[in-house]
Design a protein around this motif. Sequence first.
Motif, PDB file in Angstrom:
ATOM      1  N   GLU A 183       0.752  -1.338   0.034  1.00 39.30           N
ATOM      2  CA  GLU A 183       0.107   0.052   0.013  1.00 39.30           C
ATOM      3  C   GLU A 183       0.776   1.287  -0.019  1.00 39.30           C
ATOM      4  O   GLU A 183       0.457   2.508   0.055  1.00 39.30           O
ATOM      5  N   PHE A 184       2.115   1.100  -0.067  1.00 42.65           N
ATOM      6  CA  PHE A 184       3.225   2.034  -0.174  1.00 42.65           C
ATOM      7  C   PHE A 184       3.414   2.968   1.250  1.00 42.65           C
ATOM      8  O   PHE A 184       3.789   4.039   0.942  1.00 42.65           O
ATOM      9  N   ASN A 185       3.089   2.233   2.262  1.00 44.13           N
ATOM     10  CA  ASN A 185       3.395   2.666   3.568  1.00 44.13           C
ATOM     11  C   ASN A 185       4.827   2.468   3.797  1.00 44.13           C
ATOM     12  O   ASN A 185       5.417   1.603   3.404  1.00 44.13           O
ATOM     13  N   THR A 186       5.469   3.616   4.309  1.00 46.02           N
ATOM     14  CA  THR A 186       6.890   3.464   4.874  1.00 46.02           C
ATOM     15  C   THR A 186       7.089   2.695   6.024  1.00 46.02           C
ATOM     16  O   THR A 186       6.425   2.855   7.174  1.00 46.02           O
ATOM     17  N   LEU A 187       7.678   1.474   5.855  1.00 42.68           N
ATOM     18  CA  LEU A 187       7.900   0.491   6.975  1.00 42.68           C
ATOM     19  C   LEU A 187       9.254   0.962   7.660  1.00 42.68           C
ATOM     20  O   LEU A 187       9.146   0.619   8.963  1.00 42.68           O
ATOM     21  N   THR A 188      10.100   1.444   7.052  1.00 42.29           N
ATOM     22  CA  THR A 188      11.077   1.834   7.692  1.00 42.29           C
ATOM     23  C   THR A 188      12.157   3.208   6.880  1.00 42.29           C
ATOM     24  O   THR A 188      11.873   2.924   5.668  1.00 42.29           O
TER      25      THR A 188
ATOM     26  N   PRO B 261      15.189  14.639   5.403  1.00 40.18           N
ATOM     27  CA  PRO B 261      13.577  14.460   5.763  1.00 40.18           C
ATOM     28  C   PRO B 261      12.651  14.253   4.766  1.00 40.18           C
ATOM     29  O   PRO B 261      11.767  13.331   4.491  1.00 40.18           O
ATOM     30  N   LEU B 262      13.159  15.305   3.767  1.00 39.83           N
ATOM     31  CA  LEU B 262      12.251  15.461   2.734  1.00 39.83           C
ATOM     32  C   LEU B 262      12.239  14.391   1.632  1.00 39.83           C
ATOM     33  O   LEU B 262      11.427  13.982   0.983  1.00 39.83           O
ATOM     34  N   HIS B 263      13.529  13.674   1.461  1.00 40.72           N
ATOM     35  CA  HIS B 263      13.824  12.496   0.471  1.00 40.72           C
ATOM     36  C   HIS B 263      12.788  11.110   1.155  1.00 40.72           C
ATOM     37  O   HIS B 263      11.954  10.514   0.283  1.00 40.72           O
ATOM     38  N   ILE B 264      12.782  11.149   2.351  1.00 41.53           N
ATOM     39  CA  ILE B 264      12.045  10.020   3.051  1.00 41.53           C
ATOM     40  C   ILE B 264      10.696  10.099   2.853  1.00 41.53           C
ATOM     41  O   ILE B 264       9.725   9.345   2.528  1.00 41.53           O
ATOM     42  N   GLY B 265      10.089  11.362   3.177  1.00 44.80           N
ATOM     43  CA  GLY B 265       8.674  11.405   3.082  1.00 44.80           C
ATOM     44  C   GLY B 265       8.069  11.426   1.803  1.00 44.80           C
ATOM     45  O   GLY B 265       7.048  11.455   1.715  1.00 44.80           O
ATOM     46  N   SER B 266       8.904  11.742   0.760  1.00 46.89           N
ATOM     47  CA  SER B 266       8.405  11.759  -0.603  1.00 46.89           C
ATOM     48  C   SER B 266       8.322  10.435  -1.361  1.00 46.89           C
ATOM     49  O   SER B 266       7.588  10.322  -2.328  1.00 46.89           O
ATOM     50  N   ILE B 267       9.114   9.269  -0.762  1.00 52.33           N
ATOM     51  CA  ILE B 267       9.053   8.071  -1.509  1.00 52.33           C
ATOM     52  C   ILE B 267       7.678   7.593  -1.685  1.00 52.33           C
ATOM     53  O   ILE B 267       7.282   7.043  -2.651  1.00 52.33           O
ATOM     54  N   PRO B 268       6.606   7.530  -0.510  1.00 50.92           N
ATOM     55  CA  PRO B 268       5.616   7.025  -0.892  1.00 50.92           C
ATOM     56  C   PRO B 268       4.509   7.615  -2.194  1.00 50.92           C
ATOM     57  O   PRO B 268       4.035   6.980  -2.851  1.00 50.92           O
ATOM     58  N   GLY B 269       4.994   9.030  -2.305  1.00 49.52           N
ATOM     59  CA  GLY B 269       4.433   9.615  -3.430  1.00 49.52           C
ATOM     60  C   GLY B 269       4.934   9.061  -4.669  1.00 49.52           C
ATOM     61  O   GLY B 269       4.278   9.166  -5.691  1.00 49.52           O
ATOM     62  N   TYR B 270       6.237   8.927  -4.612  1.00 51.33           N
ATOM     63  CA  TYR B 270       6.813   8.456  -6.227  1.00 51.33           C
ATOM     64  C   TYR B 270       5.951   6.972  -6.339  1.00 51.33           C
ATOM     65  O   TYR B 270       5.891   6.682  -7.430  1.00 51.33           O
ATOM     66  N   LEU B 271       5.931   6.258  -5.257  1.00 57.83           N
ATOM     67  CA  LEU B 271       5.443   4.852  -5.442  1.00 57.83           C
ATOM     68  C   LEU B 271       3.890   4.981  -6.098  1.00 57.83           C
ATOM     69  O   LEU B 271       3.473   4.124  -6.763  1.00 57.83           O
ATOM     70  N   ARG B 272       3.266   6.059  -5.454  1.00 54.56           N
ATOM     71  CA  ARG B 272       1.758   5.901  -5.908  1.00 54.56           C
ATOM     72  C   ARG B 272       1.877   6.726  -7.299  1.00 54.56           C
ATOM     73  O   ARG B 272       0.952   6.156  -8.065  1.00 54.56           O
ATOM     74  N   GLY B 273       2.791   7.441  -7.812  1.00 57.26           N
ATOM     75  CA  GLY B 273       2.943   7.762  -8.941  1.00 57.26           C
ATOM     76  C   GLY B 273       3.132   6.672  -9.885  1.00 57.26           C
ATOM     77  O   GLY B 273       2.597   6.613 -11.240  1.00 57.26           O
ATOM     78  N   ILE B 274       4.296   5.898  -9.552  1.00 53.80           N
ATOM     79  CA  ILE B 274       4.810   4.688 -10.461  1.00 53.80           C
ATOM     80  C   ILE B 274       3.349   3.789 -10.675  1.00 53.80           C
ATOM     81  O   ILE B 274       3.342   3.248 -11.776  1.00 53.80           O
TER      82      ILE B 274
ATOM     83  N   TYR C 145       4.818  15.338 -11.650  1.00 54.70           N
ATOM     84  CA  TYR C 145       3.427  15.256 -11.578  1.00 54.70           C
ATOM     85  C   TYR C 145       2.860  13.862 -11.670  1.00 54.70           C
ATOM     86  O   TYR C 145       1.747  13.462 -11.704  1.00 54.70           O
ATOM     87  N   TYR C 146       3.816  12.973 -11.262  1.00 54.52           N
ATOM     88  CA  TYR C 146       3.641  11.731 -10.797  1.00 54.52           C
ATOM     89  C   TYR C 146       4.335  11.285  -9.449  1.00 54.52           C
ATOM     90  O   TYR C 146       4.685  10.329  -9.322  1.00 54.52           O
ATOM     91  N   GLY C 147       4.080  12.428  -8.582  1.00 57.22           N
ATOM     92  CA  GLY C 147       4.453  11.896  -7.167  1.00 57.22           C
ATOM     93  C   GLY C 147       5.878  12.292  -6.815  1.00 57.22           C
ATOM     94  O   GLY C 147       6.361  12.322  -5.698  1.00 57.22           O
TER      95      GLY C 147
END
Length: 584
Positions: free
Chosen positions: A52-57, A63-76, A97-99
């Motif tokens: 579900e693209f939740n950050t497990l760890t 900090p901005l890099h980490i918080g953004s990766i779920p957005g990347y995954l939803r975009g992918i 424009y894809y996360g």
Amino acid sequence: MENGRVDPVTLQVISGALHTIAEEMGHVLYRMSFSSIIRESQDIGAGLFDLEFNTLTESEGSPLHIGSIPGYLRGIDRCLQGGAWAEGDVVIHNHPYYGASHSPDLCIVVPVFWRGELVGYAANTAHHVDIGAATPGLIIDVPDVFAEGMLFAGIKLYERGKRNEGLWQFINHNSRTARQTRDDIDAQIASAQLGARRMQELLDAYGRETVFGAANQLMDYTETMMRNRIAEIPDGDYFAEGFLDDDGVHRDKRLPIKVCVRVRGDSVEVDLTGSADQVPTGFNVPFEGSTKPACYCAFRALLTDTALMEVALPPNEGSFRPISVVAPEGSIFNPIYPAAAEARFTQCNRMIDLIIKALSPVLPERTTAGNSATLSFAAYSGLRPSGDYWVFLEVNEGAYGGRPTSDGPDSIDNLMANTRNNPIEDLGMHLPMVCDRYELRDDVLPGAGRHRGGIGVVKTQRLLEGGTVTHESERHLDVPWGAFGGHAGQVGKVEITDAEGTVTQMPAKFSNVALPAGGSMAYYAPCGGGYGDPLERPAEQVLDDVLDDFCTREHAYAAYGVVITPGLTLDKQATLERRRQLRG
């Protein structure tokens, strides 16, 4: 497991294992990379994610890099090549424009399969030196996202283990620093593949039900702790506003930022309605990849700082869940495709600073006075005699405002950043540049207070050969605020000096300015505001500041009411009288 719950000992073991995997991923990434922005500054993030693209760890990167990766995954998920994952796939993605957070932050994703079934993802992001944009390294004055360079949307660098040679050839011919770009991508791939293997090993040891059961419990725990901290804030709407200098081109138009923090029970909403409309340059902020993670970062820093917690929270999706973000479409914090959005960092820092300001009346023990809250990001570049480009990206430090129990730190990274400075020795070894000056500012003084503001850095870089510089920064006009009787800080400035010594004052943001051989750029970071009444600062501490050249005798007298003799000793009786006068 008992009643669907993982026992406490196993839970702690899996928590430690997950965090160790993320840290190992980050370590491999920056140790294997070649460009200094990754190898030295560690402008990276890495972690593991569920279906579900939740950050497990997450790793302890920016900090901005980490918080953004779920957005990347939803975009992918919206644009994945072929529409399905397979073992051996490696995906590259950076479309804002894809996360994505912004286009230079390339994300590499490796699917995690266990016993033939997709169970999660190992992913990382890293800022790349050059992806073939309109100007080397950084871009500001561009009309749309297509001028930002190579855009990857869910593209497979490897498909079922087979290398996509055409795509690698495309990358090789579309970057000014092709060798570094390819090698840094290889480092990202190695990091993500390592994370996938380590997650498979963890699943082998404990099984899918236990590992993901523990991960869900850990996310729930982090969410509960975050909600408990939010619930301590009185319900209400809290406001703050400020102004950005300009959009990088239209110098006469300041851009408002308006923040409303709505606290309701154990949830919080950040509403950016009223902030500037999107601009016709790269000075916009991708909503999913940057605006939302910046808000997450603000509350994690305010409410779950490890220094203020008895037990450090597991770094995972739970800290994001109680926080929602509103930004109208077409605003600078939620631009509409295809607006450019590469130069997006300083707006996020200023927004975090305003969240702090908005909450300071009800969180005086956790907030600071005004911080520098910007970022100096400079791209120096030139052509070697062989015709090859060299490009150097540099992140310069700022300063924090005074804090409830201590002075604001001097020369430190800015709020949601966590990058290291690039050693000047490394610079001189590899590039035709020399650092002429790197120290704390001495042309201005930080905001006075019971706890003074931090002092910003000044750094001067001189080119030995002709080249260009693009610079992204802020806060040449909007002064960092003082808190609870503290005085305001100081704004920043940028100067360019030509080979003959003529100095030109520059705006905070400018694009592709030519520097001759012997020319230099000097960056002066803003200084933080003061926290608390300056007259309550111990006179002996003011004397120490004067002895350390952090304060002048004149400023000590005017702002702090402290009388210091020409021989640099404290006149206690005169100080008592002076402070009585100032208190009226």
